[in-house]
Design a protein around this motif. Structure first.
Motif, PDB file in Angstrom:
ATOM      1  N   GLU A  64      29.998  89.719  36.816  1.00 25.57           N
ATOM      2  CA  GLU A  64      30.664  89.592  38.111  1.00 25.57           C
ATOM      3  C   GLU A  64      31.200  88.192  38.269  1.00 25.57           C
ATOM      4  O   GLU A  64      30.624  87.248  37.734  1.00 25.57           O
ATOM      5  N   PRO A  65      32.289  88.056  39.045  1.00 30.07           N
ATOM      6  CA  PRO A  65      32.792  86.704  39.265  1.00 30.07           C
ATOM      7  C   PRO A  65      31.742  85.842  39.969  1.00 30.07           C
ATOM      8  O   PRO A  65      30.972  86.348  40.781  1.00 30.07           O
ATOM      9  N   HIS A  66      31.724  84.589  39.624  1.00 28.98           N
ATOM     10  CA  HIS A  66      30.702  83.678  40.118  1.00 28.98           C
ATOM     11  C   HIS A  66      31.283  82.643  41.066  1.00 28.98           C
ATOM     12  O   HIS A  66      32.426  82.265  40.930  1.00 28.98           O
ATOM     13  N   ASP A  67      30.438  82.131  41.938  1.00 28.12           N
ATOM     14  CA  ASP A  67      30.815  80.928  42.695  1.00 28.12           C
ATOM     15  C   ASP A  67      30.670  79.732  41.760  1.00 28.12           C
ATOM     16  O   ASP A  67      31.455  78.808  41.770  1.00 28.12           O
TER      17      ASP A  67
ATOM     18  N   VAL B 294      24.034  87.947  36.741  1.00 26.34           N
ATOM     19  CA  VAL B 294      23.796  88.900  37.843  1.00 26.34           C
ATOM     20  C   VAL B 294      22.330  89.095  38.220  1.00 26.34           C
ATOM     21  O   VAL B 294      22.028  89.534  39.324  1.00 26.34           O
ATOM     22  N   GLY B 295      21.425  88.816  37.295  1.00 28.62           N
ATOM     23  CA  GLY B 295      20.010  89.063  37.605  1.00 28.62           C
ATOM     24  C   GLY B 295      19.686  90.547  37.555  1.00 28.62           C
ATOM     25  O   GLY B 295      20.525  91.380  37.197  1.00 28.62           O
ATOM     26  N   MET B 296      18.439  90.877  37.905  1.00 26.38           N
ATOM     27  CA  MET B 296      17.983  92.279  37.764  1.00 26.38           C
ATOM     28  C   MET B 296      17.235  92.737  38.992  1.00 26.38           C
ATOM     29  O   MET B 296      16.497  91.944  39.593  1.00 26.38           O
ATOM     30  N   ASP B 297      17.377  94.016  39.300  1.00 22.91           N
ATOM     31  CA  ASP B 297      16.552  94.580  40.363  1.00 22.91           C
ATOM     32  C   ASP B 297      15.189  94.959  39.778  1.00 22.91           C
ATOM     33  O   ASP B 297      14.948  94.835  38.574  1.00 22.91           O
ATOM     34  N   HIS B 298      14.330  95.436  40.656  1.00 22.31           N
ATOM     35  CA  HIS B 298      12.946  95.723  40.280  1.00 22.31           C
ATOM     36  C   HIS B 298      12.873  96.785  39.181  1.00 22.31           C
ATOM     37  O   HIS B 298      12.129  96.663  38.210  1.00 22.31           O
ATOM     38  N   GLU B 299      13.682  97.834  39.320  1.00 24.40           N
ATOM     39  CA  GLU B 299      13.639  98.933  38.349  1.00 24.40           C
ATOM     40  C   GLU B 299      14.025  98.436  36.953  1.00 24.40           C
ATOM     41  O   GLU B 299      13.358  98.745  35.962  1.00 24.40           O
TER      42      GLU B 299
END
Ligand SMILES: Nc1ncnc2c1ncn2[C@@H]1O[C@H](COP(=O)(O)OP(=O)(O)OP(=O)(O)O)[C@@H](O)[C@H]1O
Ligand SMILES: [Mg+2]
Length: 131
Positions: free
Chosen positions: A26-29, A54-59
């Motif tokens: 995803e585009p970043h700041d 982007v990082g990750m959600d819990h799942e």
């Protein structure tokens, strides 16, 4: 250190590949940033790969080492981290992940300097002659 360098290199490349994908998603700041740091301790060597992707959600965090688990649809096989974890464990090491959506991820691989002989599958280094 007595390890199978090619396998460990592949394991780290899998983690770095994912960091690149996470930064491109995803585009970043902020500009994309991937950092690899190493630390040699008394009995272990630690490699840390941090990204600001982007990082990750819990799942995803719960399932990322599962065979064929991928969120990349046809772009990912879900083999990368499964293999990475197997390689690290075969060298007697461990791998941990810290991540949250939008906050990037940190993978930490900790390896013993001397892997358990029975599982390492590595050729022992020749003895250094002592005079
Ligand atoms: N640094 C990361 N940031 C965000 N998500 C990640 C990161 N590393 C892994 N993941 C998540 O973990 C999943 C599993 O990773 P893994 O490397 O096993 O498979 P993949 O990258 O999808 O496919 P392959 O490695 O076979 O190309 C990824 O699809 C992604 O959702
Ligand atoms: Mg991957």
């Amino acid at each position: 250190m007595t390890v199978d360098a090619d396998y460990l290199q592949a394991a780290l490349i899998n983690i770095l590949d994912n960091a690149v994908d996470a930064c491109l998603k995803e585009p970043h700041d902020q500009p994309p940033r991937i950092e690899l740091t190493t630390a040699v301790q008394a009995d272990t060597v630690m490699f840390k790969v941090s990204d600001n992707g982007v990082g990750m959600d819990h799942e995803t965090r719960d399932r990322l080492f599962t065979l064929f688990y991928s969120t990349k649809e046809r772009k990912g096989t879900g083999l990368g981290l499964f293999i990475t974890k197997r390689i690290v464990e075969q060298h007697g090491g461990s791998i941990t992940v810290e991540s949250a959506p939008g906050k990037g991820s940190v993978f930490t691989v900790t390896l013993p300097k001397v892997p358990p002989a029975a599982t390492a599958g590595a050729t022992p280094e020749p003895e250094t002659p002592k005079d």
